[in-house]
Design an enzyme around this catalytic site. Structure first.
Site, PDB file in Angstrom:
ATOM      1  N   ALA A 146      41.102  93.311 -23.104  1.00 15.50           N
ATOM      2  CA  ALA A 146      41.742  92.814 -21.886  1.00 15.50           C
ATOM      3  C   ALA A 146      42.846  91.787 -22.077  1.00 15.50           C
ATOM      4  O   ALA A 146      43.753  91.705 -21.244  1.00 15.50           O
ATOM      5  CB  ALA A 146      40.680  92.222 -20.966  1.00 15.50           C
TER       6      ALA A 146
ATOM      7  N   ASP B 290      42.872  99.821 -22.903  1.00 15.16           N
ATOM      8  CA  ASP B 290      44.274  99.618 -23.254  1.00 15.16           C
ATOM      9  C   ASP B 290      44.262  99.214 -24.731  1.00 15.16           C
ATOM     10  O   ASP B 290      44.206  98.039 -25.067  1.00 15.16           O
ATOM     11  CB  ASP B 290      44.892  98.536 -22.371  1.00 15.16           C
ATOM     12  CG  ASP B 290      46.384  98.397 -22.596  1.00 15.16           C
ATOM     13  OD1 ASP B 290      47.069  99.435 -22.696  1.00 15.16           O
ATOM     14  OD2 ASP B 290      46.871  97.256 -22.688  1.00 15.16           O
TER      15      ASP B 290
ATOM     16  N   CYS C 155      50.779 101.394 -25.950  1.00 16.50           N
ATOM     17  CA  CYS C 155      52.211 101.138 -25.779  1.00 16.50           C
ATOM     18  C   CYS C 155      52.948 101.558 -27.055  1.00 16.50           C
ATOM     19  O   CYS C 155      53.782 100.824 -27.573  1.00 16.50           O
ATOM     20  CB  CYS C 155      52.478  99.677 -25.428  1.00 16.50           C
ATOM     21  SG  CYS C 155      51.865  98.483 -26.630  1.00 16.50           S
TER      22      CYS C 155
END
Length: 506
Positions: free
Chosen positions: A112, A180, A233
Site C-alpha cells: 500500500a 499494486d 507501473c
C-alpha cells in the site's frame, strides 16, 4: 528525455512495439501529466469544485480525478492539509476504479505505501466496511500512516507485515484485494528520471519472483466470488502478461474480467509470452483472457505507463469457519471504567501479538472528552495499545502475531489521568460533529501560521460552541473553510497550537 533512457530499455521497447515505437519514444519529450483526486470522505466533487480556484480538467477513467497545472502547486494550499484531495499520478487512479469497491466491503491493499490507492479505496468505502492496508517496509509505512490519517478514514487498519503471514490470518476473508505490485518501474521513467538512470535489466526477473508470490498469497485471502486487481507501473511482459498467464494456469478457479478498452486503454498482448509453456489452458482461451487486461501507454493517453488485470474468483471455496474479532477492552461508549474492568484485565500489545498483564487504564477521561467534544461520534469497539486508544473495525480475524501499526482510528492517549486527542481524531471528525471549534478562511494568513505551528491570537468571538457546550476554554477543533486541520487549546484570547511537528507547513 528520450536520449537519457537506458539503451537496453530502448532496444527492448523497440522490439515489443514495432511501428508504435517512434510515437512511444516521442512521448518522453512531452510534459508529464499532473493529477489530484478529490477525497469524498471530506467533501463532494461539486462542493470542491465550488471552493477551489484550481483550473481542473477531468481524468476520464477516474470519477473523482482531475488534471491540474504544475504551476498551481496544490500541495501548497491549506486544502491539501485538510485532506480534501490527494495528489496522484493520473494513470495510478485506474486500478482502484477497476477494483469496483462498494461501501460495506472488506478490502485489502496488500502493497500500500505511500497510501494513495488506499485513500482512494477508503473514499469508495464511504466509512462502511473495513480497509486493511499493508506494506512490508517499516520506513514506507510512516508515509502510509500519515496519508490514511490525512484522508480522515475511520475504518482502516494499517499493518507492517510479510504477506505470507497475512495469508495465515486472512484466509478467504476479503471481498476485494488490490495488489499494486513492486515492479521494475519502467512506466514511471518520464515522471522520475532518477529511476530511469538507475534501472537495470535484471530488475525485471528480480521483481517477477515477488509478484508471483504476491498473487498466490492474495488469491488465498480472497473470498469465493471476490475480485482481485493486479497492477504494475512497468511495461515488461514478464511482470505483466506472463504473471497473469502463470497465475491462471495455477489457479483455474480465477478468470480475467475484461477491462472496457476506452479512454486510450489498450488490451494486453498475449503474443509477448509463450502461453503454452506457462498455462495448462488451451492457448486460444488463455490468449483471449490476457487480452482482457489493460495497458496504459504514455503515447496513447494522458498519463504514465501502467498494466492492470482484473481477476475474479469463480469457483466456491470454503470460507473460514472461525473469525474472531480484535480483542478489545470496551465494546460500548457507555459504561466507562467499570464496564472496561469487567470486560478484561489485560492490555493487548499489537506488535508481534505481545500480550502483557497490567492494570486496566481508566478510560473515563477519554469518554468524557468525547461526550463533551463530539457527542454524536460512536466510539464502540475500543482497543488499547499501552496508553493509546483506538476505535477498531468490527469483525476482523484474530491478528495475534501480526505487526499492527494502527488497529483502527487513532483517538489519542491517556497521560496522568488526562486524555490528549490525536491528530488522526481531528482529521476524521467533521466540524459539525464537534462542540467547540474555530473555522478560519483559506485566505486568512492565520491558516498558514497555524500550519507552521505558531501560537495565534484568537478573539473570544472566533470560538464557536455547539451541542450545549458552555466553556470556550480548552481544546478546539481548528478548520479551514469548514474542514478540520487539527487541534488547538484556547485560553484568554490565545490559541495554543497542537499541530504535529512532522506535518507542519515548510
Amino acid at each position: 528525455m528520450g536520449s537519457s533512457l537506458p539503451e537496453a530499455f530502448v532496444t527492448k521497447m523497440e522490439r515489443l512495439l514495432g511501428t508504435e515505437f517512434p510515437a512511444f519514444l516521442a512521448s518522453y519529450e512531452d510534459t508529464r501529466w499532473y493529477g489530484l483526486r478529490v477525497n469524498t470522505l471530506k467533501c463532494s466533487v461539486p462542493e470542491f469544485q465550488g471552493m477551489t480556484s484550481l483550473k481542473l480538467d477531468p481524468i476520464p477513467w477516474a470519477s473523482t480525478g482531475y488534471y491540474y497545472r504544475e504551476e498551481d502547486r496544490p500541495g501548497k494550499h491549506p486544502y491539501y492539509h485538510a485532506g480534501l484531495y490527494y495528489i496522484q499520478e493520473p494513470s495510478a487512479m485506474a486500478p482502484v476504479e477497476l477494483l469496483d469497491v462498494r461501501p460495506g466491503e472488506r478490502v485489502l491493499d496488500l502493497c500500500a505505501a505511500p497510501g494513495g490507492k488506499s485513500t482512494q479505496i477508503a473514499a469508495k468505502l464511504a466509512g462502511e466496511g473495513v480497509l486493511v492496508t499493508n506494506d512490508i517496509h517499516p520506513d514506507r509505512v510512516k508515509a502510509l500512516v500519515k496519508n490514511i490519517e490525512l484522508s480522515g478514514a475511520r475504518n482502516a487498519v494499517i499493518l507492517n507485515e510479510r504477506p505470507e503471514r497475512l495469508e495465515e490470518a486472512f484466509q478467504g476473508f476479503f471481498d476485494k484485494i488490490l495488489i499494486d505490485a513492486p515492479c521494475s518501474g519502467e512506466g514511471m521513467f518520464r515522471k522520475e528520471e532518477e529511476m530511469a538512470k538507475s534501472w537495470q535489466p535484471a530488475w525485471v526477473d528480480r521483481y517477477a519472483g515477488m509478484q508471483r508470490d504476491l498473487l498466490k498469497q492474495g488469491a488465498a485471502m480472497l473470498r469465493p466470488g471476490g475480485r482481485l486487481v493486479y497492477s504494475t507501473c512497468t511495461f515488461s511482459p514478464e511482470e505483466n502478461e506472463l504473471m497473469i498467464a502463470e497465475f491462471l494456469g495455477a489457479h483455474p478457479e480465477f478468470q480475467v474480467v475484461p477491462v472496457l478498452m476506452r479512454h486510450g486503454f489498450q488490451p494486453g498482448n498475449p503474443s509477448w509470452v509463450d502461453i503454452t509453456e506457462v498455462s495448462s489452458m488451451q492457448a486460444a482461451a488463455a490468449a483471449q483472457q490476457l487480452q482482457g487486461a489493460a495497458r496504459l501507454w504514455p503515447h496513447q493517453l494522458s498519463g504514465e505507463g501502467h498494466f492492470v488485470a482484473v481477476l475474479e474468483h469463480r469457483i466456491g471455496r470454503a470460507a473460514p469457519s472461525k473469525q474472531s474479532v480484535f480483542p478489545s477492552l470496551m465494546t460500548a461508549a457507555s459504561g466507562g471504567k467499570d464496564k472496561a474492568k469487567s470486560r478484561s484485565k489485560e492490555r493487548y500489545g499489537w506488535e508481534r501479538g505481545l500480550t502483557r498483564r497490567q492494570p486496566v487504564l481508566d478510560l473515563q477521561p477519554f469518554y468524557e472528552f468525547m461526550r463533551q467534544m463530539a457527542p454524536g461520534v460512536p466510539v464502540d469497539s475500543i482497543s488499547l495499545h499501552g496508553e493509546h486508544i483506538y476505535v477498531t473495525p468490527q469483525g476482523l480475524p484474530d491478528l495475534s502475531g501480526i505487526r499492527v501499526i494502527r488497529p483502527g482510528w487513532y483517538m489519542g492517549s491517556l497521560k496522568k489521568q488526562r486524555f490528549e486527542p490525536a491528530h488522526a481524531l481531528a482529521m476524521g471528525l467533521r466540524l459539525q460533529e464537534t462542540s467547540r471549534f474555530i473555522s478560519l478562511s483559506s485566505d486568512d494568513p492565520a491558516v498558514v501560521r497555524y500550519l507552521k505551528g505558531e501560537t495565534l491570537e484568537m478573539p473570544e468571538e472566533r470560538v464557536q460552541l455547539a451541542n450545549g457546550m458552555e466553556k470556550k476554554k480548552g481544546y478546539c477543533l481548528v478548520g479551514v473553510d469548514g474542514y478540520p486541520i487539527g487541534w488547538g487549546k484556547w485560553l484568554d484570547g490565545m490559541l495554543k497550537n497542537d499541530y504535529p511537528p512532522g506535518w507542519r507547513w515548510t
